[in-house]
Design a protein around this motif. Sequence first.
Motif, short mmCIF file in Angstrom:
data_model
loop_
_atom_site.label_atom_id
_atom_site.label_comp_id
_atom_site.label_asym_id
_atom_site.label_seq_id
_atom_site.Cartn_x
_atom_site.Cartn_y
_atom_site.Cartn_z
N ILE A 219 -18.23 -85.00 50.72
CA ILE A 219 -18.53 -84.07 50.82
C ILE A 219 -19.87 -84.34 50.36
O ILE A 219 -19.88 -85.43 49.15
CB ILE A 219 -17.92 -82.72 49.93
N TYR A 276 -21.15 -76.23 53.02
CA TYR A 276 -20.58 -77.02 53.94
C TYR A 276 -19.50 -76.45 54.77
O TYR A 276 -18.91 -75.47 54.32
CB TYR A 276 -19.68 -78.07 52.75
N THR A 283 -16.42 -83.32 56.65
CA THR A 283 -16.56 -81.90 55.82
C THR A 283 -18.82 -82.61 56.10
O THR A 283 -18.93 -83.60 55.98
CB THR A 283 -16.89 -82.66 54.32
N LEU A 285 -22.65 -81.07 56.25
CA LEU A 285 -23.71 -80.53 55.99
C LEU A 285 -24.34 -79.60 56.08
O LEU A 285 -24.09 -79.44 57.71
CB LEU A 285 -24.86 -81.24 55.33
N GLN A 286 -24.85 -78.06 55.61
CA GLN A 286 -25.24 -77.04 56.26
C GLN A 286 -26.66 -76.10 55.57
O GLN A 286 -26.43 -76.48 54.54
CB GLN A 286 -24.31 -75.94 56.38
N THR A 317 -25.92 -76.32 60.93
CA THR A 317 -24.85 -77.18 60.66
C THR A 317 -24.88 -78.56 61.20
O THR A 317 -25.84 -79.13 62.66
CB THR A 317 -23.46 -76.80 60.79
#
Length: 486
Positions: A219, A276, A283, A285-286, A317
């Motif tokens: 993450i 996320y 994973t 990132l958003q 995204t």
Amino acid sequence: MQRWLYLLLITSLTACTTVTDKSDVRVNANAAQCREVISAAQQLIDQEGVADSQAVRVEGFGYLRSNRLLASFKDQLNEPGQFDAWLDQLQQLGIDGLTIELANLPAQSRALLPQQPVFYACVSTLRQADFAEAAAQQRLIDSVAVPDEYQTWKRIAGLYWLTAWATKYGTEGLYSDIQATYNKPMVTDNLISYRPPTEENYDAAAIMARAYRDQALGIPALTTEDKNRLFAAFAPTIAVETKTDNDRIGRLAWSATNKPTVVITERPTVYRHLSYTRFNQQTLLQLNYSFWFPARPKQSALDYLGGNIDGLIWRVTLSRAGEPIAYDSIHHCGCYHLFFPTQQSCIKPSTALLEEPGFSFQTIQSNSNTPLTLQLAHSSHYLDRVIEQPLTTDTEVEYQWADYKELRSLEKPGTAGRRQSLFQSDGIMAGTERGERFFLWPMGIPAPGEMRQWGHHATAFYGRRHFDDADIIERYIGLNDKTVCQ
């Protein structure tokens, strides 16, 4: 609440802030006291109606909270360091939620509880005590669960397997209308453009490389500075066909009049927060950009879609290299979920009869360095198209940034500093009722059409889908190097 409970909270103040590692017995004693402190605080928070439900409390671990992303990891914590990294995330959500709830308590209730540092110390104490043995890890894994936003009893009572077909027909008609609007010439009159603050360009790839470094769960973790840079790099311009003040974006606030919530259009604001998604075993990132209008005005007495407060979320995204894989958008009711693939992605075909497909009317062709403009219709605030070249309008206004977290604790006018979330404990914004609730209830979504908090956006009327599902992008978006895009 009984008087003995108040005394327990006061006497626990010292106990919870003098934790030592010299004796397991001492740690366990403090843990028992801390457990009582946090439990009593949660009872008071619930009693006062200020519980924050953006993340879900974990049963049996009152200091931890989860969301759909973290819940998706719970059976995949096999590598060294992954459980502790996961626990760190649950703990941070717990601290965030509790901090907001304590701030929103009335002063007389807040005075009954220990000071905030006591709660932070208790979180550390409880984590140390609860996970001293590996067996406790499985107990936590079994306890993490995030319920969906669909109420099955309503679907049963509303004969869902029959009524969903009418909803499916209506939804398909709506998306046909959206496609038709996109095919029409672009509106050029009465446009106001809300532009992001001008900031220096940064290397998104370098930022992302730093964010993924040494992350056991994969993450990405951003510094505040890098987060601000990424939000600036992909910030959209919002061009709205403006015919009334209801078409002007603004800042949310508690009202001093009979309306619960108002939008101050003199202060154009875009709220932002990170989320996320899990995509192709990574994973990602958003970046979420939220903006709000005072209302979606009713066009007639029979207009079941109109009501107080309206707005959208635009989401980007990013790949691990810092390039957009896809964009998507919803209104704050969770309605009108639109997907916008890029040159490197596509919409996956859907074969399920009663599973709402991912709808897209446009592919974003430009590269990541081209600023995008979202063109919105007046009144309905439908996203009509995404414009991929600079757009000049008669009126241009610079919007300001705000943290989405602010909406969870805003000062109320005339209350001597009392703070309150704009969202109720069920995640719904009061005073935003829509007429559609009277005939869409068989789909099982609570309060259809009403504005709601992050974590509560059901985005499909038939089937089940949430804007924050951990696999939401992967379910509907494929990469062009996969056969699914052929």
